[in-house]
Motif scaffolding. Sequence first.
Motif, PDB file in Angstrom:
ATOM      1  N   GLY A 194       0.809  -1.218   0.000  1.00  0.00           N
ATOM      2  CA  GLY A 194       0.000   0.000   0.000  1.00  0.00           C
ATOM      3  C   GLY A 194       0.838   1.261   0.000  1.00  0.00           C
ATOM      4  N   PHE A 195       1.960   1.237   0.736  1.00  0.00           N
ATOM      5  CA  PHE A 195       2.810   2.423   0.776  1.00  0.00           C
ATOM      6  C   PHE A 195       3.604   2.578  -0.527  1.00  0.00           C
ATOM      7  N   ASP A 196       4.075   1.453  -1.073  1.00  0.00           N
ATOM      8  CA  ASP A 196       4.777   1.519  -2.359  1.00  0.00           C
ATOM      9  C   ASP A 196       3.864   2.004  -3.485  1.00  0.00           C
ATOM     10  N   SER A 197       2.565   1.788  -3.320  1.00  0.00           N
ATOM     11  CA  SER A 197       1.631   2.157  -4.392  1.00  0.00           C
ATOM     12  C   SER A 197       1.604   3.664  -4.639  1.00  0.00           C
ATOM     13  N   ILE A 198       1.972   4.445  -3.640  1.00  0.00           N
ATOM     14  CA  ILE A 198       2.042   5.903  -3.846  1.00  0.00           C
ATOM     15  C   ILE A 198       3.108   6.214  -4.900  1.00  0.00           C
ATOM     16  N   ALA A 199       4.237   5.538  -4.778  1.00  0.00           N
ATOM     17  CA  ALA A 199       5.298   5.727  -5.777  1.00  0.00           C
ATOM     18  C   ALA A 199       4.851   5.249  -7.150  1.00  0.00           C
ATOM     19  N   LEU A 200       4.102   4.151  -7.180  1.00  0.00           N
ATOM     20  CA  LEU A 200       3.607   3.633  -8.459  1.00  0.00           C
ATOM     21  C   LEU A 200       2.709   4.643  -9.157  1.00  0.00           C
ATOM     22  N   ASP A 205      18.059  -3.816   0.769  1.00  0.00           N
ATOM     23  CA  ASP A 205      17.758  -2.407   1.017  1.00  0.00           C
ATOM     24  C   ASP A 205      18.147  -1.523  -0.167  1.00  0.00           C
ATOM     25  N   ILE A 206      19.070  -2.024  -1.001  1.00  0.00           N
ATOM     26  CA  ILE A 206      19.447  -1.258  -2.192  1.00  0.00           C
ATOM     27  C   ILE A 206      18.224  -1.017  -3.069  1.00  0.00           C
ATOM     28  N   ILE A 207      17.337  -2.019  -3.146  1.00  0.00           N
ATOM     29  CA  ILE A 207      16.127  -1.863  -3.948  1.00  0.00           C
ATOM     30  C   ILE A 207      15.240  -0.772  -3.369  1.00  0.00           C
ATOM     31  N   SER A 208      15.155  -0.699  -2.054  1.00  0.00           N
ATOM     32  CA  SER A 208      14.367   0.381  -1.425  1.00  0.00           C
ATOM     33  C   SER A 208      14.980   1.742  -1.757  1.00  0.00           C
ATOM     34  N   ILE A 209      16.328   1.779  -1.791  1.00  0.00           N
ATOM     35  CA  ILE A 209      16.989   3.035  -2.161  1.00  0.00           C
ATOM     36  C   ILE A 209      16.654   3.406  -3.603  1.00  0.00           C
ATOM     37  N   LEU A 210      16.683   2.404  -4.494  1.00  0.00           N
ATOM     38  CA  LEU A 210      16.327   2.673  -5.896  1.00  0.00           C
ATOM     39  C   LEU A 210      14.905   3.213  -6.000  1.00  0.00           C
ATOM     40  N   GLN A 211      13.978   2.588  -5.279  1.00  0.00           N
ATOM     41  CA  GLN A 211      12.592   3.042  -5.322  1.00  0.00           C
ATOM     42  C   GLN A 211      12.474   4.474  -4.793  1.00  0.00           C
ATOM     43  N   ALA A 212      13.191   4.767  -3.713  1.00  0.00           N
ATOM     44  CA  ALA A 212      13.136   6.118  -3.148  1.00  0.00           C
ATOM     45  C   ALA A 212      13.706   7.143  -4.135  1.00  0.00           C
ATOM     46  N   LEU A 213      14.799   6.776  -4.818  1.00  0.00           N
ATOM     47  CA  LEU A 213      15.385   7.694  -5.797  1.00  0.00           C
ATOM     48  C   LEU A 213      14.429   7.942  -6.959  1.00  0.00           C
ATOM     49  N   VAL A 214      13.750   6.878  -7.405  1.00  0.00           N
ATOM     50  CA  VAL A 214      12.776   7.051  -8.489  1.00  0.00           C
ATOM     51  C   VAL A 214      11.684   8.026  -8.069  1.00  0.00           C
ATOM     52  N   ILE A 215      11.211   7.884  -6.831  1.00  0.00           N
ATOM     53  CA  ILE A 215      10.164   8.791  -6.338  1.00  0.00           C
ATOM     54  C   ILE A 215      10.667  10.224  -6.329  1.00  0.00           C
ATOM     55  N   ILE A 216      11.902  10.413  -5.856  1.00  0.00           N
ATOM     56  CA  ILE A 216      12.454  11.772  -5.794  1.00  0.00           C
ATOM     57  C   ILE A 216      12.522  12.385  -7.186  1.00  0.00           C
ATOM     58  N   PHE A 217      13.023  11.619  -8.146  1.00  0.00           N
ATOM     59  CA  PHE A 217      13.190  12.159  -9.496  1.00  0.00           C
ATOM     60  C   PHE A 217      11.845  12.379 -10.191  1.00  0.00           C
ATOM     61  N   ILE A 218      10.860  11.550  -9.869  1.00  0.00           N
ATOM     62  CA  ILE A 218       9.538  11.748 -10.462  1.00  0.00           C
ATOM     63  C   ILE A 218       8.850  12.953  -9.819  1.00  0.00           C
ATOM     64  N   ALA A 219       9.007  13.080  -8.495  1.00  0.00           N
ATOM     65  CA  ALA A 219       8.366  14.196  -7.795  1.00  0.00           C
ATOM     66  C   ALA A 219       9.041  15.530  -8.123  1.00  0.00           C
ATOM     67  N   ALA A 220      10.308  15.474  -8.510  1.00  0.00           N
ATOM     68  CA  ALA A 220      11.032  16.702  -8.858  1.00  0.00           C
ATOM     69  C   ALA A 220      11.625  16.548 -10.260  1.00  0.00           C
ATOM     70  N   PRO A 221      10.793  16.608 -11.301  1.00  0.00           N
ATOM     71  CA  PRO A 221      11.297  16.380 -12.668  1.00  0.00           C
ATOM     72  C   PRO A 221      12.301  17.422 -13.120  1.00  0.00           C
ATOM     73  N   ALA A 222      12.327  18.569 -12.425  1.00  0.00           N
ATOM     74  CA  ALA A 222      13.304  19.592 -12.799  1.00  0.00           C
ATOM     75  C   ALA A 222      14.727  19.068 -12.668  1.00  0.00           C
ATOM     76  N   ILE A 223      14.951  18.137 -11.725  1.00  0.00           N
ATOM     77  CA  ILE A 223      16.293  17.565 -11.562  1.00  0.00           C
ATOM     78  C   ILE A 223      16.685  16.794 -12.822  1.00  0.00           C
ATOM     79  N   ILE A 224      15.758  15.975 -13.314  1.00  0.00           N
ATOM     80  CA  ILE A 224      16.035  15.188 -14.527  1.00  0.00           C
ATOM     81  C   ILE A 224      16.231  16.121 -15.721  1.00  0.00           C
ATOM     82  N   ARG A 225      15.397  17.145 -15.821  1.00  0.00           N
ATOM     83  CA  ARG A 225      15.546  18.079 -16.953  1.00  0.00           C
ATOM     84  C   ARG A 225      16.897  18.769 -16.885  1.00  0.00           C
ATOM     85  N   TRP A 226      17.329  19.113 -15.675  1.00  0.00           N
ATOM     86  CA  TRP A 226      18.612  19.808 -15.529  1.00  0.00           C
ATOM     87  C   TRP A 226      19.766  18.871 -15.862  1.00  0.00           C
TER      88      TRP A 226
END
Length: 429
Positions: free
Chosen positions: A344-350, A387-408
Amino acid sequence: MSERKERALRNDQDTRAQALAKLLLRPARGSLLQAILLPVLAVFTALIIGALVIVFTDLQVLNLYKDFFSAPGKALAASWKSIASAYSALFKGSIGNPAEFANAISVLRETGDTAPLRQAFWPISESLVTSVPYIFAGLAVALGFQCGLFNIGAEGQIFIGALASVYVGYSVKGLPQYIHLPLAFFAGAAAAGLWAAVAGVLKAKTGAHEVINTIMMNYIAFLLSDWLLNGPMRRPGWAPISPAIRDSAWLPKFFPDPLRFHAGFFVALGIAAVVYWLLFKTTIGFEIRSVGANPDAARYAGISVTRNFVLAMFLSGALAGMAGANEVLGVNHQLASAFSSGYGFDSIALALLGKSHPAGVVLAALLFGTLRSGATRMQSLAGVPVDIISILQALVIIFIAAPAIIRWIYRIRLEREVGETVFTRGWGQ
C-alpha cells in the motif's frame, strides 16, 4: 421563474460545462515523448546512483580505493565487477537466466521432462505474481489522485479486503467455484471500499483531511486484523493465522509447482482497463477528473463535489481491497498477521511514476514487482542487501516528484504543461 430566465440559466450552465470540458479534453500541448522519457530517465538515473551505492557499501572495493592513485585500474575493475555482479543477479532473479532457458528447452526436446523448464520460468513467474498487488494498489492511489485526493490508507484497506475475502473464503460452504470465487473477491473489494468511504464522507462533510484520516485508519485496520487473527478468526494452534480458504475460492493457477502464476494477473489487467474506461470514457469519470482538476470550477458547472469525494474514496478503497483479496485467494490461501509487506505504501510511488494513468500504473507495477522479486536473489548471490532496492525506489520517487532535476541533468527543455494535471489540495481545503 420566467421562461427567459430559465433558458438563460440553462445556457449559462451549458457554457460552464463546455468550458470545463474543454479544459479537461483539449489536446495535450506537451510532448508525449517527454512524458514517457522523464520516467525512463528517472529510473535510469536511479540505477546509476544505485550502482554508486553498491560500490561505496562494498568494503573490499573501498579498500582498493585507498591505493587509487597508484593502481587505479584495480579499483575501477573491482567496482565494475561489484556492480555487474549485483545487477546481473537482480536480472537473473527477476527475469531468469538465458543459459538455464536454453538448457531447459534442450532437456525438454531430448527427454520430455518439463521440470527444468518450470524452474527456468520461476523468476519471471514470481515477478508477475509480485506485480499483481502492486497493480491493484497503484490503481487505488491513482484514482484518488484523479479526484484530488491523497489516499495514503491503501495499506490498511488491503488488510480490510484480505480479512473480508478470507472470511468468505473459509466460512461459506457448498458453493461452486464460479460463484464462491467472485463472491470472496468482491467481498474484499466492497469491505475495503466502505472502509475508505468513511474518509471520503469526513472529507466531504467536515473538511477533515483524508491524509490524516486514512493514516489513522491504517492503524485501526492493523490492530483490528491482529485482534481477529488472535481471536474470532484464529485457527486451532499457536500461530495467529486464519483457517485456510476452501478450494472453490482459489484463483486458478496455470502451471504446476513451483510456479505460482495465477489468474489474478489477468484480472488485474482487466480491472486496469475498466478503470481507464471509467475515468476517460464515462460521465462519472469526467466528473471525478473535473473535481480533481478544479473543485471550484466543477461545483460552478453543477458537479457535486461531495458525491465525487465519497465515490472516489469508495472506488479507491475497493481497488486496494482487491490487492488484499488477490493475495488471499491467489497466493497464500489463508491470512497471517502482517501478511502485506508494504504494497500500500509503495503504491504511492507507483501512482506517481505512472502519472496516475492506468497504463502507466501497470507498467510501473511491473517494474516494481520485478525489482522486488529480484532483490532476494541479488542478496543471496551478490551479497548486496535488499535495502538497495528500497533506495532505488526512493530515488525514483524523488526524481519523479522533482522532474526539474532530470531536466537539468539531461538538459531537457521544459514544455508547456498539459491542461489536466494530477494534484492534491492542501490542508483544510
